[in-house]
Write a protein that holds these residues in place. Structure first.
Motif, short mmCIF file in Angstrom:
data_model
loop_
_atom_site.label_atom_id
_atom_site.label_comp_id
_atom_site.label_asym_id
_atom_site.label_seq_id
_atom_site.Cartn_x
_atom_site.Cartn_y
_atom_site.Cartn_z
N ALA A 1 0.80 -1.23 -0.18
CA ALA A 1 0.01 -0.06 0.11
C ALA A 1 0.83 1.07 0.06
CB ALA A 1 -1.01 0.10 1.28
N VAL A 2 1.93 1.21 0.77
CA VAL A 2 2.76 2.33 0.90
C VAL A 2 3.38 2.61 -0.47
CG1 VAL A 2 4.75 3.60 2.00
CG2 VAL A 2 2.99 2.28 3.46
N LEU A 3 4.20 1.30 -1.01
CA LEU A 3 4.88 1.47 -2.28
C LEU A 3 3.69 2.09 -3.34
CD1 LEU A 3 6.90 -1.54 -2.39
CD2 LEU A 3 7.75 0.66 -2.17
N ALA A 4 2.43 1.77 -3.34
CA ALA A 4 1.41 2.21 -4.26
C ALA A 4 1.34 3.76 -4.40
CB ALA A 4 0.22 1.37 -4.15
N VAL A 5 1.52 4.06 -3.13
CA VAL A 5 1.26 5.61 -3.08
C VAL A 5 2.67 6.15 -3.54
CG1 VAL A 5 1.23 7.71 -1.43
CG2 VAL A 5 -0.12 5.51 -0.94
N VAL A 6 3.71 5.74 -3.22
CA VAL A 6 5.10 6.25 -3.75
C VAL A 6 5.19 6.19 -5.28
CG1 VAL A 6 7.52 5.87 -3.77
CG2 VAL A 6 6.32 5.77 -1.78
N VAL A 7 4.59 5.05 -5.92
CA VAL A 7 4.68 4.87 -7.37
C VAL A 7 3.84 5.96 -8.04
CG1 VAL A 7 4.08 3.55 -9.34
CG2 VAL A 7 5.38 2.68 -7.26
N ALA A 8 2.65 6.21 -7.35
CA ALA A 8 1.67 7.17 -7.85
C ALA A 8 2.33 8.60 -7.97
CB ALA A 8 0.19 7.03 -6.99
N MET A 9 2.87 8.84 -6.74
CA MET A 9 3.58 10.16 -6.60
C MET A 9 4.61 10.37 -7.37
SD MET A 9 2.06 11.91 -4.20
CE MET A 9 0.22 11.31 -5.10
N GLN A 10 5.27 9.02 -7.86
CA GLN A 10 6.59 9.20 -8.63
C GLN A 10 5.91 9.45 -10.19
OE1 GLN A 10 10.00 9.56 -9.17
NE2 GLN A 10 10.16 7.81 -7.84
N LEU A 11 4.93 8.99 -10.60
CA LEU A 11 4.50 9.08 -11.74
C LEU A 11 3.84 10.40 -12.10
CD1 LEU A 11 2.60 5.80 -12.66
CD2 LEU A 11 4.79 6.61 -13.57
N ARG A 12 3.46 11.13 -11.02
CA ARG A 12 2.85 12.52 -11.24
C ARG A 12 3.88 13.48 -11.04
NH1 ARG A 12 -0.45 15.78 -6.49
NH2 ARG A 12 -0.83 17.52 -7.82
N SER A 13 5.10 12.95 -10.97
CA SER A 13 6.33 14.09 -10.74
C SER A 13 6.96 13.88 -11.97
CB SER A 13 7.20 13.61 -9.57
OG SER A 13 6.64 13.76 -8.39
N VAL A 14 6.68 13.15 -12.77
CA VAL A 14 7.07 13.14 -14.16
C VAL A 14 7.43 14.39 -14.86
CG1 VAL A 14 7.16 12.11 -16.59
CG2 VAL A 14 6.87 10.50 -14.32
N ASN A 15 6.15 15.12 -15.24
CA ASN A 15 5.97 16.15 -15.72
C ASN A 15 5.87 17.44 -14.97
OD1 ASN A 15 5.89 17.75 -17.95
ND2 ASN A 15 4.12 17.28 -18.84
N GLY A 16 6.80 18.24 -14.86
CA GLY A 16 6.81 19.41 -13.97
C GLY A 16 7.25 19.46 -12.59
N ARG A 17 7.22 20.40 -11.88
CA ARG A 17 7.84 20.25 -10.33
C ARG A 17 6.86 20.18 -9.32
NH1 ARG A 17 11.83 25.17 -8.52
NH2 ARG A 17 12.40 24.25 -6.51
N HIS A 18 6.54 19.07 -8.78
CA HIS A 18 5.42 18.75 -7.79
C HIS A 18 5.94 18.75 -6.32
CE1 HIS A 18 2.65 18.35 -11.06
NE2 HIS A 18 3.35 17.66 -11.48
N MET A 19 6.10 19.70 -5.75
CA MET A 19 6.84 19.61 -4.39
C MET A 19 5.89 19.09 -3.40
SD MET A 19 9.49 21.28 -5.46
CE MET A 19 10.43 20.93 -3.85
N VAL A 20 4.79 18.99 -3.44
CA VAL A 20 3.91 18.26 -2.69
C VAL A 20 4.13 16.80 -2.65
CG1 VAL A 20 1.43 17.53 -1.74
CG2 VAL A 20 2.23 19.88 -2.24
#
Length: 690
Positions: A372-391
């Motif tokens: 479950a924790v890794l799923a959140v990390v992967v989702a955040m990682q893919l969101r950070s691909v384009n642009g600068r997402h500090m959150v």
């Protein structure tokens, strides 16, 4: 391209470093062959060499079987791609025979497959970047050629047919028949068609008006600064903004009080802005926008003018416009979308694969919460691909650090998921110290857990490699996007330049010929048969000249003769009842200079006919101080101010500027003089689009 290649080398070196630290220096040879295969030459003997090296390391020397992933990636990039599953299967078989553990076999198989996919993805992106870089000039040339053919088809279909009608009617008149009124009407329509086409081609870009404005201000002794922040071509908005610029600069020159003038353009959010600022210290009512205000309003824009708080006068126009080169942009978005899809797919596979590897090392009871924790990390990682997402970066950092006491040393590898986004989010002088801090934290934590030095080093280097993988894939995709945008920009620039060239030739060359034809046709209808016949004979010659001009507009290079143009000027002006004096005292000129001065003479003659009631016109050339001067002076001048900012003057200014020459005009009590100066030994350079 260099940056793309460097990214591949760094990522592959990181993987090779893992094997070297594990005690297998032969991985350096595997790395070297892989780089040569991906970036130099994809040939069978390099692939065979890679297969031999990988087999020797994995089967003979006992290296981790994951090194077979280098071979799997090379196979995916070759015509033997179907053998890749066999390579991955071979890794699984060797690992199972070596240890006999299902968990270890799955871990090694996943790593081999991930490395194969990663190498394939990077190879695809580098190939795409190479293609875009290699054919950027060809695309620009092809775009210009296509535009030239389109222009030729348009003009030949309209003006070509009209010239044929005129010639046929004149020939019938010479044979004794009455010249039909259709000939005069066709000549008039042809001239209007040429002027409309020239304005249409020119209106696609604001660039020529900026060049003209700079030259006119400089000629008036006003310091000019131009800051361009728009993309060409502007389309319909360009025509309106060109009119605003022309009117504003004409006012600045007319008032003569300014010392400096700043012209700025900005293109943001579908709106293009033009701002002209001068220090003429005029009153708020002086130089108010004229007819252009209605044009701007009709185009859905806003025009304002007045004194700024600092005392300078500002004219500003803002218009919405449709994005230039929309078809090309759609192609670019599709190309980048394909690359971006490859990146997202590969990155998701890598992240999920690394996550599964971590889950395999955990006790069964911890797999679900860790997943479950890794799923959140992967989702955040893919969101950070384009642009600068500090959150997202903050969330990943917390989830990479906080669970370490719960999940133990296995969780240290998750730090690599933070290193990649850090490299993407910050400048290198900030990013690398932060990455170093992440790696130091991994090393300290490994030591605190009492791990062997080799295991701690492996976790630390693996975190770095994971970060490099994320950074490398995303950065390569951005490289493809940037190259695609640069290629499209070159193509757009080539099309714009071709349109501007056609507009210049239509106005300066063909427009003059058609105006002369119309003049002689109208004159012939009013003269007695004998004198009319002489004028009609001249129409035939002018029609042949117009056909040659039409070919020139369509892209065929043509050199002009100043002597021939002077003779034509004498004939046309004399037909209009203007007494002409011609004194040509110039030496032989380079073809480029003579062609430009001939175009200047054509435009000057056209202006005499259109903007004056001249009774006398003097044309002269002379060599003075190493430069050739062409002067055309006429009486009966009217509307000189309007001429000052005309597109014809702008065209000639641009042509002369390409030869380090200049154009000046002067007006007095009923007279007007145009002077063109070009060095005798002019060094031609490309005519600028802006």
């Amino acid at each position: 391209m260099r940056q793309a290649r460097l990214i591949v080398v760094v990522v592959l070196a990181g993987f090779a470093g893992v094997y070297v630290i594990a005690g297998f220096p032969g991985a350096v040879a595997v790395f070297g062959v892989q780089v040569a295969y991906m970036l130099w030459r994809r040939c069978g003997w390099l692939l065979a060499a890679q297969a031999a090296l990988v087999a020797g390391l994995s089967a003979g020397l006992g290296s981790s079987v994951a090194v077979i992933g280098f071979l799997g990636g090379a196979l995916l990039l070759s015509r033997w791609w179907a053998l890749t599953p066999l390579a991955v299967l071979g890794a699984a078989v060797i690992e199972h025979a070596r240890h006999g553990e299902v968990r270890a076999t799955l871990d090694a198989t996943i790593t081999t497959a991930l490395l194969s996919l990663l190498i394939y993805g990077m190879g695809r992106l580098v190939d795409r970047a190479g293609e875009l870089h290699a054919n950027r000039a060809a695309l620009a040339a092809g775009a210009a050629a296509d535009e030239r053919l389109r222009i030729a088809a348009e003009l030949n279909d309209g003006l070509g047919r009209s010239l044929a009608v005129i010639v046929e009617g004149v020939r019938r008149a010479l044979a004794g028949a009455d010249m039909p009124a259709e000939v005069v009407r066709t000549a008039r329509e042809s001239l209007a068609m040429a002027r409309e086409a020239a304005a249409g081609y020119r209106a696609m870009s604001l660039g020529p008006e900026l060049t003209t404005a700079r030259a006119l201000l400089a000629a008036a002794g006003i310091g000019a600064e131009v800051r361009e922040g728009h993309a060409e071509p502007l389309g319909p908005a360009g025509a309106v903004l060109a009119a605003v610029l022309r009117e504003a600069v004409t006012d600045v020159v007319r008032l003569g009080a300014a010392r400096t003038c700043l012209i700025e353009t900005l293109d943001t959010d579908g709106t293009v802005r033009l701002r002209i600022t001068d220090d003429g210290r005029r009153t708020a009512e002086d130089g108010r926008p004229g007819a252009t205000a209605a044009q701007v309003e009709a185009a859905g824009g806003v025009l304002s003018a007045g004194l700024a708080p600092d005392g300078r006068y500002v004219v500003e126009a803002a218009l919405p416009h449709r994005a230039a080169g929309e078809d090309e942009a759609e192609t670019g978005r599709a190309t980048y979308g394909e690359s971006y899809g490859v990146v997202l797919g590969l990155l998701a596979a890598v992240l999920v694969g690394f996550s599964v590897k971590a889950l395999l090392a955990l006790p069964a009871g911890m797999v679900a919460p860790a997943a479950a924790v890794l799923a959140v990390v992967v989702a955040m990682q893919l969101r950070s691909v384009n642009g600068r997402h500090m959150v997202a970066l903050g969330v990943m950092t917390v989830l990479a650090v906080a669970p370490v006491p719960v999940f133990g040393p296995v969780w240290l590898g998750v730090a690599g998921f933070v290193a990649g986004p850090v490299l993407l989010a910050f400048r290198w002088r900030v990013a690398w110290p932060l990455v170093a801090a992440v790696l130091a934290a991994v090393a300290v934590a490994g030591t605190a857990f009492g791990l062997p030095s080799a295991a701690t080093a492996n976790f630390t280097v693996s975190a770095l490699v994971t970060g490099l993988v994320v950074y490398g894939l995303v950065r390569l995709a951005r490289q493809v996007k940037e190259l695609q945008a640069a290629r499209e920009e070159l193509a757009r620039a080539a099309v714009v330049e071709e349109r501007l060239r056609a507009a210049r030739d239509l106005h300066d060359l063909l427009g003059h010929s058609l105006a002369a034809i119309l003049l002689k046709c109208e004159l012939a209808r009013r003269l007695d048969p004998a004198r009319a016949r002489a004028e009609l004979t001249g129409v035939i010659a002018l029609a042949e000249q117009a056909e040659a001009d039409l070919r020139s507009v369509s892209g065929e290079h043509r050199d002009l003769s100043l002597a021939s143009e002077a003779a034509s000027a004498r004939s046309v002006l004399s037909a209009a009842g203007v007494e002409v004096t011609v004194d040509l005292a110039h030496p032989p000129l380079p073809a480029e200079a003579e062609t430009v001065l001939s175009a200047v003479l054509r435009e000057a003659v056209t202006n005499v006919l259109r903007h004056s009631s001249a009774r006398h016109c003097a044309v002269s050339t002379a060599l003075e101080d190493g430069v050739v001067r062409l002067r055309v002076r006429n009486d009966g001048a009217r509307g000189a101010r309007a001429r000052h900012g005309s597109s014809g003057i702008g065209n000639l200014t641009t042509r002369l500027a390409a030869l380090d020459g200049r154009l000046t005009t002067a007006a007095g009590d009923g007279w007007f003089e145009l002077e063109a100066v070009t060095p005798l030994l002019a060094s031609p350079c490309p005519i600028p689009a802006a």
